[in-house]
Motif scaffolding. Structure first.
Motif, mmCIF file in Angstrom:
data_model
loop_
_atom_site.group_PDB
_atom_site.id
_atom_site.type_symbol
_atom_site.label_atom_id
_atom_site.label_comp_id
_atom_site.label_asym_id
_atom_site.label_seq_id
_atom_site.Cartn_x
_atom_site.Cartn_y
_atom_site.Cartn_z
ATOM 1 N N UNK A 230 -8.500 8.238 1.989
ATOM 2 C CA UNK A 230 -9.881 8.830 1.576
ATOM 3 C C UNK A 230 -9.895 9.958 0.687
ATOM 4 N N UNK A 231 -8.927 10.764 0.915
ATOM 5 C CA UNK A 231 -8.599 12.091 0.165
ATOM 6 C C UNK A 231 -8.238 11.682 -1.443
ATOM 7 N N UNK A 232 -7.089 10.686 -1.510
ATOM 8 C CA UNK A 232 -6.647 10.285 -2.666
ATOM 9 C C UNK A 232 -7.774 9.606 -3.571
ATOM 10 N N UNK A 233 -8.344 8.814 -2.916
ATOM 11 C CA UNK A 233 -9.351 8.047 -3.570
ATOM 12 C C UNK A 233 -10.662 8.468 -3.957
ATOM 13 N N UNK A 234 -10.761 9.612 -3.269
ATOM 14 C CA UNK A 234 -12.025 10.701 -3.680
ATOM 15 C C UNK A 234 -11.949 11.227 -5.077
ATOM 16 N N UNK B 115 -4.524 6.181 -5.835
ATOM 17 C CA UNK B 115 -4.273 5.621 -4.816
ATOM 18 C C UNK B 115 -2.873 5.330 -4.823
ATOM 19 N N UNK B 116 -2.649 4.542 -3.575
ATOM 20 C CA UNK B 116 -1.188 3.859 -3.182
ATOM 21 C C UNK B 116 -1.130 2.398 -3.538
ATOM 22 N N UNK B 117 -2.078 1.922 -4.038
ATOM 23 C CA UNK B 117 -2.349 0.316 -4.105
ATOM 24 C C UNK B 117 -0.962 -0.009 -4.809
ATOM 25 N N UNK B 118 -0.490 -1.164 -4.323
ATOM 26 C CA UNK B 118 1.030 -1.760 -5.041
ATOM 27 C C UNK B 118 1.888 -0.645 -5.851
ATOM 28 N N UNK B 119 1.941 0.490 -4.831
ATOM 29 C CA UNK B 119 2.913 1.335 -5.442
ATOM 30 C C UNK B 119 4.301 0.923 -4.955
ATOM 31 N N UNK B 120 4.335 0.057 -4.036
ATOM 32 C CA UNK B 120 5.628 -0.567 -3.721
ATOM 33 C C UNK B 120 5.289 -2.222 -3.689
ATOM 34 N N UNK B 121 6.130 -2.885 -2.910
ATOM 35 C CA UNK B 121 5.923 -4.423 -2.811
ATOM 36 C C UNK B 121 6.416 -5.368 -3.841
ATOM 37 N N UNK C 192 0.885 -1.289 -0.067
ATOM 38 C CA UNK C 192 0.018 -0.036 -0.052
ATOM 39 C C UNK C 192 0.844 1.351 0.113
ATOM 40 N N UNK C 193 2.099 1.140 -0.545
ATOM 41 C CA UNK C 193 2.981 2.313 -0.746
ATOM 42 C C UNK C 193 3.588 2.779 0.408
ATOM 43 N N UNK C 194 3.765 2.161 1.417
ATOM 44 C CA UNK C 194 4.447 2.320 2.537
ATOM 45 C C UNK C 194 5.639 1.922 3.152
ATOM 46 N N UNK C 195 6.767 2.652 3.254
ATOM 47 C CA UNK C 195 7.855 2.324 3.931
ATOM 48 C C UNK C 195 8.209 3.164 4.982
ATOM 49 N N UNK C 196 8.903 2.511 5.946
ATOM 50 C CA UNK C 196 9.279 3.495 7.056
ATOM 51 C C UNK C 196 10.296 3.966 6.582
#
Length: 574
Positions: free
Chosen positions: A168-172, A176-182, A86-90
């Motif tokens: 919520x704001x992006x998807x509106x 999205x951040x779907x599979x932006x990483x991983x 979901x596009x998140x790295x520390x």
């Protein structure tokens, strides 16, 4: 595709195409961890994490547990694994110098904040979307919003508590951040002038949209051996670095079938760079999504999962060769022969970033401009959105060179828009150094980095503009904070790989290994390394000035830097 009832079953985190595997006996030998050969037992911690739970499932835990209970509630396998889906790295904990990057445990490097990557397939944004990206940056990311060389925007300083509201704001507005990483199909690169360029061979936008609609966020491809990179462009400028993607569809004109795409596979950089190869196949626009799915399916099923260092498609292609790869694609995944076709013609110009003022095929103009090394802020992004809207445009684009474009500008509005952009230090007519310098995230935020990149790139631009004001040749200077080549160091005229080097005082200091004469498009190839050639960060402006001055003195008429660097003496390059 239906599975055979007798086929071996895959890990929980993904579903391979099991028909080929059903025809093979499961081997006791664990091999390379290839699902199609029956090797489903996880062979490393990453594969075990994916088998335990699909990365896409972590969103529910983020929304219902972690965002409410805070950072300390996050499971370690989610924190350093599945949250990437979901596009998140520390991000990197402040104060850790580059010499400790490789020796600290992950939990020692982790900050309590995240980098978040916004997925922007094809680099396409509306004014409303850009405005929201800017507002999120200002409200939740301390103003950060870097433009990447894969057409995304990256935030920093994101708190886990704020992630659901950001989604919520992006998807509106359709982002999205779907599979932006991983270990997933990452953002699909696309020509930023798709559908508007006067010289376009074919518009690949429908294929990008169809791939995204069918497969992104779909568990059919949410457990790949590692990341998978895609590019689609019908521009004769070859503007999506197709040579270094896992699969690329490049616009060509078939002598019998008309415009379509030439298929390339197996490109990637990092520590074992490899240029992609042509399959020799021509694909019509409507069939691009199916062929894409076939190539990803091969990677999922036959890709090497035993070692992360070999878990990219380039290694499978190197072992199989193009002929076998095409045969497996046709016989096991498409069920038909592909049409043979021509390769792309070489682009007629060196700059492929679309910077400047250019005529569209509808008589309007697009305006491309250059931030400094992709570094920008949320306030500036919202101002770009307002400038675009105020000059009659609703479409903005990002590029693979960390640049941006405003589309659909009437001729009467062009100069006013240019003035507005340049008042924000967004150059429409930049120097070759502003235009050609890229940098990765670097040690400021990245846990893999060894040296600083963004600030150093910006200061290098300033120094070179001051020292070489008459230099007017295209030049690519790419700065990377570690060996992984997120900033494409091997394919730059001057590629700078961050590492610790020994300074004049005998002490270790930040510096760079130098790669010279890399190129994509005109004559693709990797840069040359001169034995022992490393420069400290403090010496960098002097070194680049020196080598560019020698290039100007020694070049033949019309000779590009890459060609000169290939023939120059080691003394001239030192």
């Amino acid at each position: 595709m239906a599975s055979s009832p007798d086929a071996p079953q895959p890990p929980a985190g993904g579903t391979p195409r099991t028909a080929p595997a059903a025809r093979r006996k499961t081997s006791r030998h664990r091999g390379e961890g290839q699902w199609a050969k029956g090797h489903f037992t996880p062979l490393n911690a990453n594969e075990q994490t994916k088998k335990d739970d699909d990365g896409l499932n972590v969103r529910t835990r983020i929304e219902t547990i972690y965002a409410k209970a805070g950072f300390d509630s996050i499971d370690g396998a989610d924190l350093r694994g599945r949250m990437r889906w979901w596009g998140l790295y520390t991000q990197r904990r402040p104060g850790i110098d580059g010499g400790r990057t490789a020796i600290l445990e992950p939990e020692e490097l982790d900050d309590r904040y995240f980098m978040m990557r916004v997925r922007i397939d094809g680099g396409r944004l509306t004014v409303a979307q850009l405005r929201v990206i800017g507002e999120i940056s200002q409200e939740f990311a301390r103003g950060t919003a870097d433009i990447t060389d894969r057409q995304n925007v990256q935030y920093h300083w994101i708190r886990i508590e704020d992630v659901p509201e950001i989604w919520r704001r992006l998807e509106a507005v359709g982002l999205s951040t779907t599979e932006a990483c991983g270990d997933t199909p990452r953002t699909i690169l696309g020509s930023p002038v798709a559908g508007i360029a006067a010289d376009e061979i074919i518009d690949g936008t429908p294929a990008v949209d169809e791939i995204k609609s069918r497969y992104i966020g779909n568990k059919e491809f949410s457990n790949l051996p590692r990341k998978f990179k895609t590019a689609v462009s019908g521009s004769p400028l070859l503007d999506v670095v197709h040579e270094i993607n896992d699969v690329a569809f490049v616009g060509v004109e078939h002598p019998e079938h008309g415009p379509g795409f030439d298929v390339w596979v197996g490109g990637a950089l990092s520590t074992n760079p490899r240029l992609g190869e042509r399959l020799g196949a021509w694909v019509p626009l409507a069939e691009v999504p199916d062929v894409w799915a076939g190539v990803v399916g091969i990677f999922r099923d036959y890709g090497y999962r035993r070692l992360r260092s070999r878990a990219r498609l380039k290694f499978l292609l190197a072992d199989w060769g193009v002929e076998k790869f095409r045969q497996v694609l046709q016989e096991e995944y498409l069920g038909r022969e592909l049409i043979d076709g021509p390769g792309p013609e070489l682009p007629r110009q060196q700059w492929r970033d679309h910077v400047g003022v250019h005529l569209q095929k509808d008589g309007r103009y697009y305006v491309g401009f250059a931030p400094r090394v992709g570094r920008i802020d949320g306030t500036t992004l919202t101002k770009i959105a307002e400038l675009a809207a105020g000059h009659g445009s609703d479409r903005v684009r990002t590029t693979t060179d960390q640049k941006m474009l405003v589309l659909d500008v009437e001729e009467s509005e062009v100069e006013s828009l240019v003035a507005g952009l340049e008042s924000l230090d967004l150059q429409v007519r930049p120097s070759p150094f502003r235009r050609g310098t890229m940098a990765c995230t670097g040690i400021e935020f990245c846990k893999l980095a060894i040296v600083e990149t963004k600030a150093r790139g910006a200061s290098l631009i300033d120094e070179l503009e001051r020292r070489l004001p008459e230099f007017d040749e295209p030049i690519a200077i790419n700065i990377n904070g570690c060996p992984n080549s997120c900033a494409r160091i091997q394919t730059a005229d001057i590629g700078l790989k961050g590492q610790l080097v020994t300074g004049a005082d005998g002490e270790q200091t930040e510096g760079y290994q130098v790669h010279l004469g890399g190129s994509l498009g005109m004559e693709p190839g990797f840069g040359r390394k001169v034995r022992g050639l490393k420069v400290t960060a403090a010496e960098l402006p002097d070194y680049v000035e020196r080598v560019l001055t020698r290039f100007q003195a020694e070049r033949t008429e019309g000779e590009r830097f890459a060609r000169w660097a290939a023939r120059a003496s080691e003394e001239a390059l030192s």
